[in-house]
Design a protein around this motif. Sequence first.
Motif, PDB file in Angstrom:
ATOM      1  N   SER A 133       0.873  -1.179   0.000  1.00  0.00           N
ATOM      2  CA  SER A 133       0.000   0.000   0.000  1.00  0.00           C
ATOM      3  C   SER A 133       0.905   1.222   0.000  1.00  0.00           C
ATOM      4  CB  SER A 133      -0.880  -0.022   1.260  1.00  0.00           C
ATOM      5  OG  SER A 133      -1.586   1.181   1.369  1.00  0.00           O
ATOM      6  N   GLY A 134       0.865   2.004  -1.067  1.00  0.00           N
ATOM      7  CA  GLY A 134       1.770   3.162  -1.159  1.00  0.00           C
ATOM      8  C   GLY A 134       3.175   2.705  -1.445  1.00  0.00           C
ATOM      9  N   SER A 135       4.018   2.700  -0.386  1.00  0.00           N
ATOM     10  CA  SER A 135       5.397   2.239  -0.593  1.00  0.00           C
ATOM     11  C   SER A 135       5.879   1.495   0.645  1.00  0.00           C
ATOM     12  CB  SER A 135       6.323   3.419  -0.890  1.00  0.00           C
ATOM     13  OG  SER A 135       6.486   4.211   0.262  1.00  0.00           O
ATOM     14  N   VAL A 136       6.927   0.706   0.464  1.00  0.00           N
ATOM     15  CA  VAL A 136       7.537  -0.022   1.582  1.00  0.00           C
ATOM     16  C   VAL A 136       9.029  -0.131   1.301  1.00  0.00           C
ATOM     17  CG1 VAL A 136       7.273  -2.354   0.606  1.00  0.00           C
ATOM     18  CG2 VAL A 136       7.295  -2.059   3.084  1.00  0.00           C
ATOM     19  N   THR A 137       9.823  -0.143   2.378  1.00  0.00           N
ATOM     20  CA  THR A 137      11.269  -0.296   2.248  1.00  0.00           C
ATOM     21  C   THR A 137      11.683  -1.618   2.878  1.00  0.00           C
ATOM     22  OG1 THR A 137      11.605   2.083   2.267  1.00  0.00           O
ATOM     23  CG2 THR A 137      13.513   0.725   2.779  1.00  0.00           C
ATOM     24  N   VAL A 138      12.399  -2.416   2.089  1.00  0.00           N
ATOM     25  CA  VAL A 138      12.835  -3.756   2.510  1.00  0.00           C
ATOM     26  C   VAL A 138      14.346  -3.740   2.680  1.00  0.00           C
ATOM     27  CG1 VAL A 138      12.916  -6.172   1.789  1.00  0.00           C
ATOM     28  CG2 VAL A 138      10.909  -4.790   1.256  1.00  0.00           C
TER      29      VAL A 138
ATOM     30  N   THR B 170       7.515   0.963  -8.911  1.00  0.00           N
ATOM     31  CA  THR B 170       8.845   1.546  -9.095  1.00  0.00           C
ATOM     32  C   THR B 170       9.742   1.063  -7.968  1.00  0.00           C
ATOM     33  OG1 THR B 170       7.905   3.506 -10.147  1.00  0.00           O
ATOM     34  CG2 THR B 170      10.169   3.684  -9.326  1.00  0.00           C
ATOM     35  N   VAL B 171      10.884   0.486  -8.336  1.00  0.00           N
ATOM     36  CA  VAL B 171      11.821  -0.054  -7.349  1.00  0.00           C
ATOM     37  C   VAL B 171      13.083   0.793  -7.358  1.00  0.00           C
ATOM     38  CG1 VAL B 171      13.146  -2.091  -6.634  1.00  0.00           C
ATOM     39  CG2 VAL B 171      10.911  -2.381  -7.736  1.00  0.00           C
ATOM     40  N   SER B 172      13.506   1.251  -6.181  1.00  0.00           N
ATOM     41  CA  SER B 172      14.783   1.959  -6.086  1.00  0.00           C
ATOM     42  C   SER B 172      15.623   1.297  -4.990  1.00  0.00           C
ATOM     43  CB  SER B 172      14.576   3.442  -5.787  1.00  0.00           C
ATOM     44  OG  SER B 172      13.744   3.606  -4.664  1.00  0.00           O
TER      45      SER B 172
ATOM     46  N   LEU C 112       9.996  -0.144  -2.661  1.00  0.00           N
ATOM     47  CA  LEU C 112       9.009  -0.494  -3.681  1.00  0.00           C
ATOM     48  C   LEU C 112       7.830   0.454  -3.542  1.00  0.00           C
ATOM     49  CD1 LEU C 112      10.045  -3.489  -2.205  1.00  0.00           C
ATOM     50  CD2 LEU C 112       9.227  -4.173  -4.451  1.00  0.00           C
ATOM     51  N   LYS C 113       7.527   1.151  -4.627  1.00  0.00           N
ATOM     52  CA  LYS C 113       6.476   2.177  -4.589  1.00  0.00           C
ATOM     53  C   LYS C 113       5.441   1.884  -5.663  1.00  0.00           C
ATOM     54  CE  LYS C 113       6.038   7.249  -4.597  1.00  0.00           C
ATOM     55  NZ  LYS C 113       5.352   7.559  -5.848  1.00  0.00           N
TER      56      LYS C 113
END
Length: 536
Positions: free
Chosen positions: A450-455, A479-481, A502-503
């Motif tokens: 949901s929205g974005s998450v940082t792994v 979109t992955v950064s 991941l956004k």
Amino acid sequence: MVPGVSVFGQGYGTAKGGSPKARVASYKVCWPPVNGDECFDADILAAFDMAIHDGVDVLSLSLGGSASNFFNDSVAIGSFHAAKKGIVVVCSAGNSGPNEATVENLAPWYITVGASTMDREFPSYVVLGNNLTLKGESLSATRLAYKLYPIIKATDAKLTSATNEDAVLCQNGTLDPNKVKGKIVLCLRGINARVDKGQQALQAGAVGMVLANDIITGNEIIADPHVLPASHINFSDGLKVFNYVNSSKAPVAYIAYPTTKLHTKPAPFMAAFSSKGPNTMVPEILKPDITAPGVSVIAAYTEAEGPTNQVFDYRRIKFNSISGTSMSCPHISGIAGLLKAVYPSWSPAAIKSAIMTTATTLDNEAEPLLNASFIQATPFSYGAGHVQPNKAMDPGLVYDATMNDYFNVLCALGYNETEKSIFSNATYYCHKNFSLLNLNYPSITVPNLSGSVTVKRTLKNVGAPATYIVHVQNPDGITVSVKPSILEFKHVGEEKRFEVKLKANKGKVTKSYVFGKMTWSDGKHYVKSPLVVKGI
């Protein structure tokens, strides 16, 4: 090395074990069924205890049950204790495909293996009276005299007491000997064993069998040691045979004796029976992890029973061809054994990472891996891809993990003290804010974006000093950064952390799973991880 191996003369060559010179101990956990059950938890756990006591290096488990909480799962419990001792545990994914969410053996501390084909076939051609020739597969030992025989659909050859649904599958007691005698019977795949269909045809007096796939099994055709001349054909060819029989007044056919063909294309592709993700217990962990050859695998076989594994089969052979994730699992076990010999200090997690991050998602035509319907497969079928053993010997970097990391998984799953004590009586402390997304796994799965998450992930250098740059194939609508996008390693054993954001792109995210890939490369090594994401 065992020279002169074959199944009824087919696949002739020299057989070699997955880890040559390894010593093999086997622990029997499955017994004749009691009330339908044959592999009891107590026996499985006793075998784990014995294997750990005996000091094995690798445990290969060609068994599994329906998904359940890990504290109720003997394989999950036993393998946790084995992993604590540095034992690599390898498990079958199951043979319940091609439906989704059928994969078994779902814990992150072992390797779960799917099944795919290899570039060898045993063609047995079906020649129809209209001059159409169709390529099937078989390992039948008997051959037909070279002439055309009447061919009949099983539904046209049924006893009056049998239903069409049972007869089309050539189920037990459905075929009328008066209608079948001297003919080739056309049976549909499904429900009962493929070799049992041939036995039913033989008992009714048939001279041969054509076994046609249904739509679900697609192009996956399997070479079985049938008790009569038989050929197993794919779905589209099956339709041609049905159409010919339906439209002809006196349909005839011939089944050619099988041969061995190498370097077939496309290969590998996923077996239809190979169980698929997503993981129903821990959606944040991608299962299966890897795929390996599991279709028509020739190996040593017991002479306590016949090659079809059925009571009616009195033939005895030293080698047989078997299909299933029970055949692909030992391929990975053998590779794990080789890695363990070269790198005795590596953890089970490091060995798993080397196998996963060096796998390929391309076939021998350099196209994406396909499923049995020849549609592009996904990581839910093959995990990280098809194993490449030689590349696994030099992975460059690995995603390592400790038992403490796995204990954090139990905590994150909300297990209470009693449930956790089944896995370890050592003192582990739960990391309060541990997220399953941050387990240092070689694949990244985000089931509810949901929205974005940082792994977060950590890479350990197991090669020469090198600088690695990241490349990402974004999943659709995501979109992955990656930060940092360059990692410089100066010595062996050095670890570097990085974050993957991941956004979800506004208005672009579907509520179904999408797939991408993240690759770290120094120009020589390619450390690949599948990205699996679903929006909410």
